[in-house]
Every structure is written in C-alpha cells, then in structure tokens.
Scaffold this motif. Structure first.
Motif, PDB file in Angstrom:
ATOM      1  N   MET A  60      -9.909  29.595  69.124  1.00  0.00           N
ATOM      2  CA  MET A  60      -9.742  29.446  70.324  1.00  0.00           C
ATOM      3  C   MET A  60     -10.871  30.131  70.986  1.00  0.00           C
ATOM      4  N   PHE A  61     -11.728  29.223  71.838  1.00  0.00           N
ATOM      5  CA  PHE A  61     -13.057  29.754  72.241  1.00  0.00           C
ATOM      6  C   PHE A  61     -13.001  31.097  73.309  1.00  0.00           C
ATOM      7  N   HIS A  62     -11.976  30.833  74.047  1.00  0.00           N
ATOM      8  CA  HIS A  62     -12.013  31.912  75.041  1.00  0.00           C
ATOM      9  C   HIS A  62     -10.674  32.977  74.782  1.00  0.00           C
ATOM     10  N   GLU A  63     -10.365  32.940  73.436  1.00  0.00           N
ATOM     11  CA  GLU A  63      -9.237  33.889  73.156  1.00  0.00           C
ATOM     12  C   GLU A  63      -9.687  35.443  73.337  1.00  0.00           C
ATOM     13  N   ASN A  64     -10.857  35.964  73.207  1.00  0.00           N
ATOM     14  CA  ASN A  64     -11.324  37.147  73.621  1.00  0.00           C
ATOM     15  C   ASN A  64     -12.207  37.236  74.877  1.00  0.00           C
ATOM     16  N   THR A  65     -12.053  36.257  75.848  1.00  0.00           N
ATOM     17  CA  THR A  65     -12.802  36.296  76.840  1.00  0.00           C
ATOM     18  C   THR A  65     -12.125  37.364  78.014  1.00  0.00           C
ATOM     19  N   THR A  66     -12.986  37.705  78.942  1.00  0.00           N
ATOM     20  CA  THR A  66     -12.646  38.545  79.863  1.00  0.00           C
ATOM     21  C   THR A  66     -12.889  37.808  81.067  1.00  0.00           C
ATOM     22  N   CYS A  67     -12.273  37.819  82.364  1.00  0.00           N
ATOM     23  CA  CYS A  67     -12.411  37.224  83.462  1.00  0.00           C
ATOM     24  C   CYS A  67     -12.842  38.078  84.741  1.00  0.00           C
ATOM     25  N   LEU A  96      -7.810  20.544  77.546  1.00  0.00           N
ATOM     26  CA  LEU A  96      -9.122  21.295  77.187  1.00  0.00           C
ATOM     27  C   LEU A  96      -9.141  22.763  77.333  1.00  0.00           C
ATOM     28  N   VAL A  97      -8.455  23.074  78.763  1.00  0.00           N
ATOM     29  CA  VAL A  97      -8.462  24.379  79.238  1.00  0.00           C
ATOM     30  C   VAL A  97      -7.286  24.939  78.379  1.00  0.00           C
ATOM     31  N   GLN A  98      -6.303  24.437  77.869  1.00  0.00           N
ATOM     32  CA  GLN A  98      -5.339  25.273  77.095  1.00  0.00           C
ATOM     33  C   GLN A  98      -5.964  25.443  75.713  1.00  0.00           C
ATOM     34  N   ALA A  99      -6.601  24.282  75.143  1.00  0.00           N
ATOM     35  CA  ALA A  99      -7.411  24.432  73.965  1.00  0.00           C
ATOM     36  C   ALA A  99      -8.372  25.489  73.748  1.00  0.00           C
ATOM     37  N   THR A 100      -9.336  25.678  74.675  1.00  0.00           N
ATOM     38  CA  THR A 100     -10.018  26.795  74.670  1.00  0.00           C
ATOM     39  C   THR A 100      -9.515  28.159  74.757  1.00  0.00           C
ATOM     40  N   GLY A 101      -8.313  28.375  75.338  1.00  0.00           N
ATOM     41  CA  GLY A 101      -7.722  29.403  75.781  1.00  0.00           C
ATOM     42  C   GLY A 101      -7.958  29.978  76.851  1.00  0.00           C
ATOM     43  N   LEU A 102      -8.689  29.454  77.657  1.00  0.00           N
ATOM     44  CA  LEU A 102      -9.022  29.718  79.076  1.00  0.00           C
ATOM     45  C   LEU A 102      -7.675  29.892  79.905  1.00  0.00           C
ATOM     46  N   TRP A 103      -6.862  28.839  79.468  1.00  0.00           N
ATOM     47  CA  TRP A 103      -5.328  28.947  80.285  1.00  0.00           C
ATOM     48  C   TRP A 103      -4.693  30.187  80.217  1.00  0.00           C
ATOM     49  N   GLU A 104      -4.667  30.911  79.065  1.00  0.00           N
ATOM     50  CA  GLU A 104      -3.996  32.197  79.432  1.00  0.00           C
ATOM     51  C   GLU A 104      -4.612  33.155  80.308  1.00  0.00           C
ATOM     52  N   HIS A 105      -5.827  33.041  80.483  1.00  0.00           N
ATOM     53  CA  HIS A 105      -6.604  34.008  81.602  1.00  0.00           C
ATOM     54  C   HIS A 105      -6.511  33.641  83.084  1.00  0.00           C
ATOM     55  N   LEU A 106      -5.775  32.667  83.309  1.00  0.00           N
ATOM     56  CA  LEU A 106      -5.599  32.126  84.769  1.00  0.00           C
ATOM     57  C   LEU A 106      -3.837  32.523  85.098  1.00  0.00           C
ATOM     58  N   SER A 107      -3.796  32.687  86.471  1.00  0.00           N
ATOM     59  CA  SER A 107      -2.451  32.801  86.865  1.00  0.00           C
ATOM     60  C   SER A 107      -2.034  31.558  87.622  1.00  0.00           C
ATOM     61  N   HIS A 108      -0.804  31.051  87.138  1.00  0.00           N
ATOM     62  CA  HIS A 108      -0.382  30.081  86.945  1.00  0.00           C
ATOM     63  C   HIS A 108       0.899  29.595  88.354  1.00  0.00           C
ATOM     64  N   LEU A 109       0.490  28.617  89.208  1.00  0.00           N
ATOM     65  CA  LEU A 109       1.396  28.427  90.515  1.00  0.00           C
ATOM     66  C   LEU A 109       2.210  27.000  90.428  1.00  0.00           C
TER      67      LEU A 109
END
Length: 371
Positions: A1-8, A56-69
């Motif tokens: 996961m590329f964005h697994e440990n990312t911060t936003c 791709l957003v899900q595969a990289t892990g960025l998905w978890e750092h966004l709020s979903h509407l």
C-alpha cells in the motif's frame, strides 16, 4: 500500500458511487453510431476510466485518508435552476423507451437520467461540505459528465450541467457573489459558458484545444457580462510549456483580480498525451501543478474552498494516474505515487512552449486584459 502510512494536510471529501458506472452509453463505436460502415464497439465515455481511477485510489491506500460522501438524487426543482422542464421531460422519454441518442452525440440508457440526477446531487453534496467547512475541498467522481450540456440540449456525452447546477445551488443557498470556474478539459466548456455568460458573478475560464469540440466554439471574442468569460484556445500539440504559460499569463492573474469566494474545477484529463479525443500532451504532473496553482489562490481568496467535478478523459490506462495526482495534491498527501508514464511523456518532442503557442496565449491575454 503506497499511501498506507501517508499523512494528509487537507480535509478532502470524495463523492463516488457504483451507480455512476451504470450509466449506459450503449454500443456506439467511439463517438459514432454503428451502421453498415461503422462496426459496433464501445463508446469513448464508458465506465472504465472512472472505475479504474477509483480502483487506483483504493489500491494505493489514499482512499482511507479521504472523507466519503454519498450522492443524493437531484429533484426536478433543483435541475430547473439551469434546465427547463422540457429538457428533463425529453431525457425521461429517451430513457423510458430504453435509451438512445438524447441530444448531440449523447447516448443514454434506461437509467441514465436517474444516474445523471445522482451526478448533480453529488456535486451539490460536495458544495455543501465545502461551504459548511466539513471539508476544505472535494472531488466528485461522477458520470455522466456535464460541462457541455446546454440548458435545453444534451451534448458531448453530457446530459445535465453538473458544475453549473452546483454553482446555482451555492448562489441560492449561501449567497456567494464571486465564483470562479477553471475548466482544463481539452474540449471547450461551452455549456458552463452558456449558463453564466450573462452573470458577472461567475468568472468562467476554459483552456482547450482550439476548435476541437464543439466546432466554432470557445473563441477569444466571447467575453460575457463584465468581461467574466475567458477562453484560451491552444494549438493542437500544446504540452506542459503551453499550459503553464497560459496559467501564469492568464489564469492566475484573472483569479487574483476576481478574488473568488469559491473555485470550481470542471476537470477533464483528455488533454493528456495519450488521450484518444485530443492531441495535447499533458502528464499527470501537469495536472498536479495546475491543481497546486489553484489551491494557492484558493488559500489566498476563499479559505481553500475548491470543488472538482470529473469531466472528460478517455484513456483507461492513463486517466487514473492523472486523477490520483489531483487527489494527492488536493489532500496534501505526504507521499505521491510515481507515474510509470512520466518519463515517456516528458520526453515527447514539443513539450516546451513554442512560438505559435506563445502567440495564441498572448492573443487570449490581450483580449481579456486589454478590454
């Protein structure tokens, strides 16, 4: 996961729905109706580009750092802020008979009007989130697109004017008097222009390939009420140098002078170097750069408030990287995914600003700032 440990560093909302991918553009061949000389195939505006972006957003892990509407269905009274009831009724009749061509090059399936209502509703949900402070910015990953839709005509794959309806909602609900639109889809944002041409409270800017679609649309002479419409028609083959020059010479000064309270980005990726419906040469890094410039201006003038509506982009292999770059920039992600196509595109001949591109940009600049 590329964005697994990312911060936003930003609160970014994403509107997405599986139902968006169920809009049926039927078995056209690209953008042509099948006939005895045109073999049936797949329509250019099919679910694959958007679905692969979401994947791709899900595969990289960025998905978890966004709020979903979740999008909400837009009722007739909402749609009538831009479109007459006759337009809604026409779309309904096309869908009720099982689908068909709903306008100018705009196929629809049995459920397309209801899905288009969700696209409009998704934009309105995103606008509300940004205006109330629930999110700093938002991205609406919707189908069908909207920036070609005229008040009384579906056009260019667009059934309803998604971004324009969201803007009308914001004007009505929150009383904003200065809203800016920056449309970098490779095709002219003619629908948005038509809706707001007489409204000096909405600055509409369109960067597009000269005379691509619609034909004879998007010229520099169309200025709107209060000089609030800016068209930047760029020569075919324009790449990073031309788009960055257009931003620095026209887009940034115009936004600065207008001082918007909200910025809306009808965001198409068909100006990319590998798109089948344009011959411009942008990379994902160019879309990231343009997003960054807009964010800087949004921070300066409107508390960072940006709403992005997904428009065109017809390369299923490359749209995901362009869209991910925009979402990474919007969210302030600490990590960015390397674009596997980046070096290839960067080395295309003609990426630097050429004399004809500079001259076209100067003509557009003079048309706006000299009047």
């Amino acid at each position: 996961m590329f964005h697994e440990n990312t911060t936003c560093s930003r609160r970014t909302a994403l509107v997405a729905s599986e139902l968006y991918y169920w809009h049926d553009t039927q078995n056209w061949c690209g953008s042509m109706v099948p006939s005895l000389t045109v073999q049936p195939a797949e329509h250019f505006e099919n679910p694959e580009t958007k679905r692969r972006l979401q994947n791709l957003v899900q595969a990289t892990g960025l998905w978890e750092h966004l709020s979903h509407l979740r999008p909400k269905r837009a009722a007739d009274e909402v749609i009538r802020m831009v479109h007459p009831q006759s337009h809604i009724d026409h779309l309904a009749s096309v869908c009720e008979r099982g689908g068909g061509d709903a306008g100018e090059l705009t196929p629809a399936g049995p459920a397309s009007l209801e899905i288009a209502r969700l696209a409009v509703g998704g934009v309105i949900v995103a606008m509300d989130a940004v205006m109330t402070g629930a999110a700093e910015n938002a991205y609406v990953l919707c189908r069908p697109p909207g920036h070609h839709a005229l008040p009384d005509l579906a056009m260019g794959f667009c059934l309803l004017a998604n971004a324009a309806l969201g803007i009308r909602h914001v004007q009505k609900t929150y009383g904003l008097t200065r809203i800016a639109v920056v449309d970098w889809d490779v095709h002219h944002g003619n629908g948005t222009e038509a809706v707001f041409l007489d409204d000096p409270g909405v600055l509409t800017i369109s960067l597009h390939q000269d005379n691509l679609f619609p034909l004879d649309s998007g010229g520099i002479g169309v200025k709107g009420a209060g000089n609030s419409n800016i068209n930047v028609p760029l020569p075919p083959g324009s790449g990073s140098g031309a788009y960055r020059e257009a931003f620095e010479q026209i887009v940034i000064p115009a936004l600065d002078a207008f001082a918007p309270e909200l910025i809306v980005l009808p965001c198409g990726y068909d100006a990319s170097a590998v798109d089948p419906l344009g011959v411009c040469m942008l990379s994902s890094e160019d879309f990231r750069w343009m997003t960054r410039q807009v964010m800087t201006l949004a921070d300066k003038h409107c508390q960072g408030r940006i709403v992005v509506t997904h428009e065109g982009g017809y390369s299923p292999v490359y749209v995901p990287y362009c869209g991910l770059a925009v979402l990474e920039e919007l969210s302030g992600a600490s990590d960015t995914l390397p674009d596997p196509y980046a070096d290839f595109i960067a080395n295309y001949g003609g990426q630097a600003l050429s004399n004809d591109q500079a001259a076209a940009i100067k003509r557009a600049k003079d048309a706006h700032f000299s009047s």
